[in-house]
Design a protein around this motif. Structure first.
Motif, mmCIF file in Angstrom:
data_model
loop_
_atom_site.group_PDB
_atom_site.id
_atom_site.type_symbol
_atom_site.label_atom_id
_atom_site.label_comp_id
_atom_site.label_asym_id
_atom_site.label_seq_id
_atom_site.Cartn_x
_atom_site.Cartn_y
_atom_site.Cartn_z
ATOM 1 N N VAL A 169 30.523 12.472 -32.116
ATOM 2 C CA VAL A 169 31.697 12.404 -32.993
ATOM 3 C C VAL A 169 32.506 13.672 -32.783
ATOM 4 O O VAL A 169 32.122 14.754 -33.223
ATOM 5 N N ASP A 170 33.629 13.543 -32.113
ATOM 6 C CA ASP A 170 34.454 14.693 -31.756
ATOM 7 C C ASP A 170 35.433 14.982 -32.888
ATOM 8 O O ASP A 170 36.633 14.783 -32.763
ATOM 9 N N ALA A 171 34.884 15.460 -34.012
ATOM 10 C CA ALA A 171 35.703 15.693 -35.206
ATOM 11 C C ALA A 171 36.148 17.151 -35.236
ATOM 12 O O ALA A 171 35.519 18.001 -35.873
ATOM 13 N N LYS A 172 37.248 17.456 -34.541
ATOM 14 C CA LYS A 172 37.694 18.839 -34.406
ATOM 15 C C LYS A 172 38.014 19.494 -35.734
ATOM 16 O O LYS A 172 37.870 20.702 -35.894
ATOM 17 N N THR A 173 38.506 18.702 -36.694
ATOM 18 C CA THR A 173 38.948 19.301 -37.951
ATOM 19 C C THR A 173 37.893 19.236 -39.045
ATOM 20 O O THR A 173 38.193 19.534 -40.198
ATOM 21 N N CYS A 174 36.670 18.874 -38.711
ATOM 22 C CA CYS A 174 35.600 18.845 -39.718
ATOM 23 C C CYS A 174 35.302 20.272 -40.169
ATOM 24 O O CYS A 174 34.888 21.116 -39.383
ATOM 25 N N LYS A 175 35.521 20.536 -41.465
ATOM 26 C CA LYS A 175 35.370 21.897 -41.991
ATOM 27 C C LYS A 175 34.133 22.079 -42.864
ATOM 28 O O LYS A 175 33.768 23.205 -43.175
ATOM 29 N N VAL A 176 33.524 20.973 -43.265
ATOM 30 C CA VAL A 176 32.360 21.062 -44.152
ATOM 31 C C VAL A 176 31.283 20.094 -43.686
ATOM 32 O O VAL A 176 31.558 18.911 -43.455
ATOM 33 N N LYS A 180 20.426 20.471 -34.295
ATOM 34 C CA LYS A 180 21.469 21.026 -33.433
ATOM 35 C C LYS A 180 22.635 20.058 -33.298
ATOM 36 O O LYS A 180 23.807 20.462 -33.288
ATOM 37 N N GLN A 181 22.325 18.768 -33.166
ATOM 38 C CA GLN A 181 23.389 17.778 -33.022
ATOM 39 C C GLN A 181 24.259 17.722 -34.282
ATOM 40 O O GLN A 181 25.485 17.642 -34.204
ATOM 41 N N ILE A 182 23.621 17.772 -35.439
ATOM 42 C CA ILE A 182 24.376 17.727 -36.698
ATOM 43 C C ILE A 182 25.266 18.959 -36.844
ATOM 44 O O ILE A 182 26.451 18.852 -37.183
ATOM 45 N N ILE A 183 24.716 20.142 -36.579
ATOM 46 C CA ILE A 183 25.512 21.372 -36.665
ATOM 47 C C ILE A 183 26.689 21.294 -35.705
ATOM 48 O O ILE A 183 27.794 21.774 -35.984
ATOM 49 N N GLY A 184 26.473 20.633 -34.563
ATOM 50 C CA GLY A 184 27.531 20.498 -33.558
ATOM 51 C C GLY A 184 28.738 19.720 -34.028
ATOM 52 O O GLY A 184 29.818 19.819 -33.424
ATOM 53 N N ARG A 185 28.599 18.959 -35.119
ATOM 54 C CA ARG A 185 29.766 18.213 -35.632
ATOM 55 C C ARG A 185 30.833 19.158 -36.168
ATOM 56 O O ARG A 185 31.996 18.762 -36.319
ATOM 57 N N GLY A 186 30.461 20.396 -36.477
ATOM 58 C CA GLY A 186 31.440 21.311 -37.065
ATOM 59 C C GLY A 186 31.911 22.412 -36.139
ATOM 60 O O GLY A 186 32.772 23.202 -36.514
#
Length: 797
Positions: free
Chosen positions: A492-499, A513-519
């Motif tokens: 999920v390439d969510a560039k604007t994910c802030k939280v 690691k994968q989850i942290i990578g979402r942000g």
């Protein structure tokens, strides 16, 4: 003019550049000057961010665009010829460059990594080596001995005219991959942190190999349709009509580039294995995205695809290589030929840093034991035992717990930004739905305006999945909050994910690691430079794990006669869900084993039986503790007391109070020293928050490191006023200095050190900036007065 009087830039222009060009280097295509190759680490100060210094090389020399082979560090002529060598060697290691030069304009010190008999030698200005000379040495060093191998590594990169070029680490990964293939290696592993452009890197590899006709038919494999769609529309779009997506189990052998998901090629029945419609030698190159997933296991159906096309060169891409008892990327692909970690990405400023807020609930930290005779919402008596954090939302649901978590998330967003894109990771689909509902109740005002403010995006929900692209799209306001279980953990390439909210047990380091990578992606245009992790389950303990950002270590397989009853796949620990590989759906609450309860069998041997959860309400759930976690300069979690850690850091830098005072008072600008301390790992903002925000950092350091009683900024300002040392100045100058003291008391030292302060009230009320400076007798006198003011402020008893 004496060479000693020339600046470093003059030395470059008058001596170094001519020497390079005389040796045959084309100044338009073969070298760049003052090349910044990182963006500068992002430092978070409260809600403000600032960039650290970029890494910058004086010269990088390229045999062809994006094939760097030499680096030069220049110094002025007051320095020795080799004084820039250590810095140049550091940069050369980062940039993967074998030939390193240092110069002061008199000649060059040449460090040649390829020459083990004489690694360094001094050269005159007219002895600088030609491009062809260094290229021949480079090829020998890399083992490029055939004409075909040279054709591969000399193939140009793809450029579309937009100015986009590979970042240095992408360039390293691409060049190393082509060099490995040119030397005959057919199994390659690239490890690159989430958000660092693995697919763009894969495209440049595929393009150069395809363009050189080394690889004529290429298969790109992923495990999610969304990843294939992103690849086709994004980085691989150049291939256009030469590219097809294998779908609906239809095969057309007339294309050159194929994109597919594993699940579209395989199946439980032999006739569904449509990949066998291709001959084993059909593909020359296979690129496996997220190769830590199914293809890491020897016995998986996904591995069967790779084994069938065993003659093809196979490149595995992952942010999180898997190394466990039953699955190994390195055993199949070999050790990574290039690794670019999350820590490196954050240090370089290409990835967003993170803040961690950990919230402890009473039932999580103390456990929950139901009252005698307690009944669930269906009227059934609840078993008398202690339920803990691992039970919640897995076998036991406490409705108030869900409400408190939703309330705390909402409270944070209201104080931060209610339209900050947020992903809430839940235990399973049922939990994600309950969390969506609880958040909707907490945010009913915004839900009334648009019900898509909060969406559940899970593998079983078509409406939610349709909103995934809108969540990812920076220009799309809705949805703002996504609750999920597994679907959004990867790809999920969510560039604007802030939280990122963690309300699920995470047993696997790979998954964490994968989850942290979402942000971790940065989007400066939309104000995304860092992200916040809100952790309700202590999942962020994994930041302290030595394996979090280290190299994966292959766990030695047990002997054949070992007790298999004790072997549990890392992905199937009790607190880790079983995931349906096709939909991404969490099956953990639907599957129970046929026989032994102690040994988990593969998901295929489970019977689909609904596991009922106990749901209770009327439970007192409250927040026991909320604290922010802090990390050292290496990105590791600080597990000791923050002030103890800071004291040790500061005393290592300043061995006494006197030494600190000397350094502080000598600093031309205190702000520069403060930024240097932050870059060196002193948690400046955290200390101010923990001790007293009304104090100056000067007092915080004196207090924490040297046990001095701290004064507030206001107390320091008043002490200066009492000394009445302004009498030597005229009336206007005295008023300005008093106003600057008030400004210091309110906002700190950085503001009064800038000339911009003269343009804002209360200082600006005493005249224009020019008039104020003139009241001190000119700029030098004004700056001297500011320095004296600082000396008065920082007098210590």
């Amino acid at each position: 003019m004496s060479k000693k009087l020339l600046s470093e830039r003059d030395i470059c222009t008058k001596f170094i550049s001519p020497a390079i060009e005389d040796a045959g280097w084309n100044k338009l295509t073969q070298y760049l000057e003052e090349v910044s190759f990182t963006d500068g680490k992002i430092y978070v100060k409260g809600r403000l961010t600032t960039r650290g210094a970029k890494k910058r090389a004086d010269y990088i020399l390229f045999y062809k665009p994006n094939i760097p082979i030499a680096i030069i560090e220049a110094k002025d002529n007051k320095h020795s010829i080799g004084s820039g060598m250590q810095q140049a060697l550091n940069y050369a290691q980062i940039l993967d460059i074998p030939f390193v030069f240092s110069s002061n304009g008199d000649g060059f010190l040449f460090h040649d990594k390829t020459n083990l008999t004489k690694i360094e030698q001094q050269l005159n200005l007219d002895e600088f080596p030609s491009p062809q000379m260094l290229w021949e040495k480079y090829k020998d060093y890399k083992g490029i001995v055939t004409e075909q191998a040279e054709k591969i590594i000399e193939q140009d990169y793809f450029f579309d005219g937009s100015g986009r070029r590979p970042r240095y680490y992408q360039q390293n990964a691409v060049n190393r991959t082509l060099e490995a293939i040119a030397s005959g290696q057919n199994r390659i592993l690239l490890v690159m942190a989430t958000g660092t452009g693995k697919t763009y890197t894969a495209f440049q590899i595929a393009y150069r190999l395809w363009k050189s006709k080394t690889k004529k038919r290429i298969l790109f494999l992923a495990d999610r349709n969304s990843l294939v769609d992103q690849t086709k529309r994004g980085d691989f779009k150049y291939f256009k009509d030469k590219m097809t997506v294998i779908q609906k189990r239809q095969i057309d052998k007339s294309y050159e580039i194929y994109l597919a998901i594993y699940q579209g090629l395989t199946g439980s029945e032999e006739e569904k294995n449509i990949f066998k419609q291709f001959t084993p030698g059909f593909f020359d190159l296979i690129i496996i995205d997220e190769c830590h997933r199914g293809s890491a296991r020897e016995d998986s159906a996904w591995r069967e695809v790779l084994s069938y096309f065993k003659g093809a060169t196979q490149i595995g891409l992952t942010a999180t290589p898997k190394e466990s008892e039953t699955a190994s990327n390195s055993e199949y692909f070999g050790d990574p030929i290039y690794t670019y970690s999350l820590k490196q990405g954050i240090d370089d400023g290409f990835l967003a840093p993170y803040r961690v807020v950990r919230i402890g609930l009473n039932v999580d930290l103390e456990g929950y034991r139901p009252d005698l005779g307690k009944k669930d919402i269906d009227g059934n008596e609840v078993e008398d035992k202690i339920y803990n954090r691992k039970d919640f939302d897995r076998t036991m649901v406490i409705e108030e717990r869900t409400e408190v978590v939703a309330s705390k998330i909402t409270e944070f967003l209201k104080g931060y930004d209610r339209f900050a894109k947020t992903i809430v990771f839940c235990r399973d689909i049922d939990h994600a739905e309950r969390m969506r509902s609880a958040l909707a109740n907490q945010n009913s005002d915004l839900i009334a305006k648009n019900h898509k403010y909060i969406m559940r995006i899970t593998g079983d929900n078509d409406e939610g999945k349709r909103e995934l692209d809108n969540f990812i799209e920076p220009e799309s306001v809705y949805p703002v909050i996504a609750t999920t279980s597994e679907l959004m953990t990867t790809g999920v390439d969510a560039k604007t994910c802030k939280v990122i909210v963690l309300d699920a047990e995470i047993g696997s380091m790979t998954k964490f690691k994968q989850i942290i990578g979402r942000g971790t992606r940065i989007d400066e245009e939309h104000g995304k430079l860092y992200f916040t992790i809100i952790d309700f389950r202590n999942a962020t303990d994994k930041f302290a794990d030595k394996d979090f950002d280290g190299d994966p270590i292959r766990v030695k397989p047990l002997p054949q006669d070992a007790d298999l009853g004790n072997i549990i796949n890392e992905e199937q620990k009790e607190d880790t869900p079983i995931i349906d590989e096709l939909s991404g759906e969490n099956l953990d609450d639907k599957l129970v084993p046929k026989e032994s309860p102690t040994v988990r069998e593969p998901a295929s041997s489970y019977q689909k039986v609904k596991r009922e959860k106990i749901v209770v309400n009327g439970v007192d759930v409250s927040i026991l503790v909320t604290r922010e976690l802090y990390f050292n300069k290496d990105g590791k979690l600080i597990t000791v007391n923050l002030q103890d850690y800071s004291k040790e850091m500061l005393q290592n830098k300043f061995h006494s109070l006197e030494e600190f005072l000397t350094v502080w008072n000598a600093a031309d600008k205190k702000e520069i020293l403060i930024n240097e301390l932050a870059e060196q790992g002193v948690p400046v903002e955290a200390l101010l928050e923990a001790v007293d925000r009304n104090c100056d950092l000067f007092d915080i350091i004196c207090h924490v490191a040297f046990d001095q009683q701290p004064l507030t900024r206001k107390e320091r300002a008043n002490n200066v006023k009492k000394r009445n040392y302004f009498t030597k100045y005229g009336e206007q100058a005295k008023n300005v200095l008093n106003a600057l003291l008030d400004k210091y008391a309110d906002e700190g030292i950085a503001n009064i050190e800038s000339l911009e302060v003269l343009k804002v009230n209360p200082v600006a009320s005493y005249g224009s900036a020019l008039e104020i400076i003139e009241s001190f007798g000119g700029k030098p006198n004004y700056l001297k007065a500011i320095k004296e003011l600082e000396n008065q402020l920082y007098q210590i008893a």
